[in-house]
Write a protein that holds these residues in place. Sequence first.
Motif, PDB file in Angstrom:
ATOM      1  N   PHE A 148      -7.612  47.989  -4.223  1.00 54.09           N
ATOM      2  CA  PHE A 148      -8.421  48.359  -5.372  1.00 54.09           C
ATOM      3  C   PHE A 148      -8.100  47.513  -6.608  1.00 54.09           C
ATOM      4  N   SER A 149      -6.871  47.026  -6.710  1.00 54.27           N
ATOM      5  CA  SER A 149      -6.489  46.234  -7.884  1.00 54.27           C
ATOM      6  C   SER A 149      -7.096  44.833  -7.864  1.00 54.27           C
ATOM      7  N   ASP A 150      -7.544  44.372  -6.712  1.00 53.29           N
ATOM      8  CA  ASP A 150      -8.212  43.071  -6.613  1.00 53.29           C
ATOM      9  C   ASP A 150      -9.700  43.294  -6.887  1.00 53.29           C
ATOM     10  N   ARG A 151     -10.183  42.819  -8.017  1.00 52.14           N
ATOM     11  CA  ARG A 151     -11.565  43.088  -8.443  1.00 52.14           C
ATOM     12  C   ARG A 151     -12.595  42.654  -7.414  1.00 52.14           C
ATOM     13  N   MET A 152     -12.348  41.544  -6.745  1.00 49.15           N
ATOM     14  CA  MET A 152     -13.299  41.049  -5.747  1.00 49.15           C
ATOM     15  C   MET A 152     -13.375  41.992  -4.542  1.00 49.15           C
ATOM     16  N   ILE A 153     -12.237  42.551  -4.175  1.00 51.13           N
ATOM     17  CA  ILE A 153     -12.194  43.472  -3.041  1.00 51.13           C
ATOM     18  C   ILE A 153     -12.673  44.861  -3.463  1.00 51.13           C
ATOM     19  N   ALA A 154     -12.301  45.304  -4.659  1.00 48.93           N
ATOM     20  CA  ALA A 154     -12.610  46.664  -5.116  1.00 48.93           C
ATOM     21  C   ALA A 154     -14.102  46.963  -5.083  1.00 48.93           C
TER      22      ALA A 154
END
Length: 152
Positions: free
Chosen positions: A80-86
Amino acid sequence: MKIVYALESTGLYGGTKVILRQAEALTHRGHEVMVVSPEPFPTWFEGTVDFCQASLRDAGPFRQAHWVIGTYFRHMPSLFSDRMIARKLWHLSQGYEGGWPEAAPDLPEIEKVYRFPIPKMTVSSQLSKSLGKQFPGRYYSVGQGIETQYFY
């Protein structure tokens, strides 16, 4: 569609097999599905899924996916902390970890994960209703993936 499951452990647990069976079923439906786990492919699983042994903190396998399915509260914060993945992250819940007595020390982290503003998939409509009361959001019941050759 490219779908990547983040699998905490490949140990012999019912929940692990459900995830592998879901990945296998989606593959049979024409999707490109991969399961990523820090542990090796389970020798007890007789099915076939695309598998990658890698750290769940390694964003590489997840960034190429259209959808990322997190399956356990411990690895959800790093995804969740990775904006691209979130923005393409889903939370698959097979049961609420916060209800386990041994999880009491982790309850704040568990509750934080269930409050993430991402869609959630559950294995039953009752679980969706129960979780939705405590953690409002979008819930989708996808079923348990019971193997009908064994359970009829």
